[in-house]
Design a protein around this motif. Structure first.
Motif, PDB file in Angstrom:
ATOM      1  N   GLU A 112      58.330   4.706  34.500  1.00 35.06           N
ATOM      2  CA  GLU A 112      57.590   4.310  35.698  1.00 35.06           C
ATOM      3  C   GLU A 112      57.734   2.814  35.963  1.00 35.06           C
ATOM      4  OE1 GLU A 112      54.455   8.030  35.899  1.00 35.06           O
ATOM      5  OE2 GLU A 112      53.750   6.143  34.996  1.00 35.06           O
ATOM      6  N   TYR A 114      61.098   2.398  37.715  1.00 31.08           N
ATOM      7  CA  TYR A 114      60.980   2.717  39.146  1.00 31.08           C
ATOM      8  C   TYR A 114      60.296   1.589  39.902  1.00 31.08           C
ATOM      9  CZ  TYR A 114      62.705   7.544  39.494  1.00 31.08           C
ATOM     10  OH  TYR A 114      63.501   8.656  39.547  1.00 31.08           O
ATOM     11  N   VAL A 122      55.997   8.851  38.207  1.00 33.11           N
ATOM     12  CA  VAL A 122      57.240   9.613  38.071  1.00 33.11           C
ATOM     13  C   VAL A 122      56.980  10.709  37.053  1.00 33.11           C
ATOM     14  CG1 VAL A 122      59.723   9.495  37.638  1.00 33.11           C
ATOM     15  CG2 VAL A 122      58.510   7.454  38.461  1.00 33.11           C
ATOM     16  N   TYR A 176      58.501  11.574  42.542  1.00 34.04           N
ATOM     17  CA  TYR A 176      57.987  10.218  42.342  1.00 34.04           C
ATOM     18  C   TYR A 176      57.197   9.761  43.557  1.00 34.04           C
ATOM     19  CZ  TYR A 176      61.331   8.161  45.625  1.00 34.04           C
ATOM     20  OH  TYR A 176      62.014   7.832  46.768  1.00 34.04           O
ATOM     21  N   GLN A 182      46.558   7.363  34.567  1.00 33.14           N
ATOM     22  CA  GLN A 182      47.969   7.331  34.224  1.00 33.14           C
ATOM     23  C   GLN A 182      48.296   7.833  32.826  1.00 33.14           C
ATOM     24  OE1 GLN A 182      49.936   3.993  35.716  1.00 33.14           O
ATOM     25  NE2 GLN A 182      51.849   4.323  34.635  1.00 33.14           N
TER      26      GLN A 182
END
Length: 424
Positions: A73, A76, A87, A246, A268
């Motif tokens: 992540e 990204y 993601v 994503y 998360q």
């Protein structure tokens, strides 16, 4: 007998195709430069975030302390230049990612605005344009759209008039979907974002980035989008990611998406990556060059059918902002012949004949050709379209250019064999 002939390609189709390719060398060199830039962008992000062999180990259960998930992540975030990213393999497809982003950031009484006309078919039930359980409409979110002008440009006056105190989120579909309209460049999207935020600064803007990633050297998040959303079985998965999606954007928007994907308060640090981390990393690494191969295939097909007099969007000489090539074939028979050619070129299920059939999320019969390693992976060679006027087929994908080229030639061959076109 040549290998082409063994695979069913006649000398007539081969000669025609080689003539088309001879004129595309400069275009392909431009695409290689874009791929090189994006390849280094991804590589730099992986190096910066210290991707290691430990990142490829998966987790189970709750997924606490999943190093691979957390680092991916961050990769990204650096590639898309955002504050945060989600993601996850738990996101099943692009529609799921979009539904998550919308439902997380819209509340009862809010209004969703599409300034680019009708959304992709599968979003109609998400929004509530077509009645469905659990749609945004059912939860009290209203919807408004402003259609594009006849030339495919934005209706600036109509957009300005549509924005009011209830407008909470603006959704911009980058790619054409099942419409014969232009795909928007990142520059155009940036102009639209600046326009709507100039009218209502606190409005959120989400860009459906499906099919568009890595076709340019910048992404919509570089020009003001609060969220960019996509599927890992399209461009960013590189044909290797087995599932996933994503959402990259502001911390506030992505936090809400995390809560919607899992549950309020969990955030998360939950969501096991199981055994897919290696594929998600490797697919993202390959994505820039795979996307370039797919775009080359789209240009080849555009040039071929353009020469034969068909209406294609975009034209072969136009810039490319997604991997999709649409061609108005004019009849269901021609759509079935084209998709039969794509299927015959597939590495998987090449012996299957595509037929038009009902499909969840679509209001029309749809014909789809895809013999792929990952089910539904439209970065792999595929072609599909709804059986409705103007009987347009949408060609996309190709993990390698030779495969995309073969698909285009096989489609020509099938239409030629059925007497639906002539090459001279």
């Amino acid at each position: 007998m040549s290998l082409y002939q063994e695979m069913g390609i006649s000398q007539e189709v081969l000669t025609f195709s080689e003539e088309i390719l001879a004129g595309l060398k400069d275009r392909f060199e431009e695409l290689d430069k874009i791929a090189e830039y994006n390849q280094y962008k991804v590589l730099h992000a992986m190096q910066k975030n210290r991707v290691s062999a430990e990142c490829f180990a998966g987790t189970t259960g709750y997924g606490h302390d999943d190093l691979g998930r957390d680092v991916l992540e961050k990769v990204y975030v650096d590639v898309f230049h955002t504050e945060a990213a989600l993601v996850r393999p738990q996101i099943t497809c692009g529609t799921h990612a979009l539904a998550t982003a919308l439902s997380a950031n819209l509340l009862p009484g809010d209004e969703l605005l599409s300034p680019v006309g009708k959304p992709y078919d599968t979003l109609e039930e998400v929004i509530g344009i077509r009645e469905s359980a659990c749609s945004l409409a059912e939860y009290g979110v209203s919807y408004r759209q402003v259609d594009l002008l006849p030339d495919g440009s934005f209706d600036w006056d109509g957009i300005k008039a549509a924005i009011h105190e209830k407008t909470k989120l603006v959704t911009i579909q980058r790619s054409k979907g099942y419409q014969m309209r232009p795909t928007f460049s990142v520059e155009q999207i940036g102009e639209l974002i600046a326009f709507v935020k100039g009218i209502k600064p606190d409005v959120l803007v989400m860009v459906d980035n499906c099919y568009g990633e890595f076709t340019e050297t910048i992404e919509p998040s570089d020009v003001g989008a609060d969220m960019v959303v996509g599927s890992l079985i399209k461009n960013p998965g590189g044909g290797i990611a087995p599932t996933g999606g994503y959402i990259a954007g502001t911390q506030a928007c992505v936090d809400r998406c995390l809560y919607r994907l899992s549950a309020p308060g969990l955030g998360q640090d939950i969501g096991a990556s199981l055994t897919v981390n290696t594929a998600l990393y490797q697919g993202f690494f390959f994505a820039p060059t795979v996307v370039a191969s797919a775009v080359k295939g789209a240009i080849f097909v555009a040039a071929a059918y353009e020469k034969l007099g068909y209406h294609v969007v975009p034209a072969s000489s136009e810039p490319r902002y997604d991997i999709i090539q649409s061609i108005e074939l004019g009849s269901e028979e021609a759509m079935l012949a084209f998709t039969a050619g794509i299927q015959a070129a597939a590495p998987v299920d090449s012996y299957v004949t595509p037929v038009a059939a009902p499909m969840d999320g679509y209001d029309d019969l749809v014909v789809m050709a895809a013999g792929d390693f990952i089910q539904g992976s439209s970065i792999e060679l595929s072609a599909d379209g709804p059986i409705r006027e103007p009987y347009a087929i949408y060609f996309q994908g190709g993990l390698t250019f030779p495969h995309a080229k073969l698909g285009g030639m096989m489609a020509l061959q099938k239409m030629l064999d059925r007497g639906l076109l002539q090459l001279n």
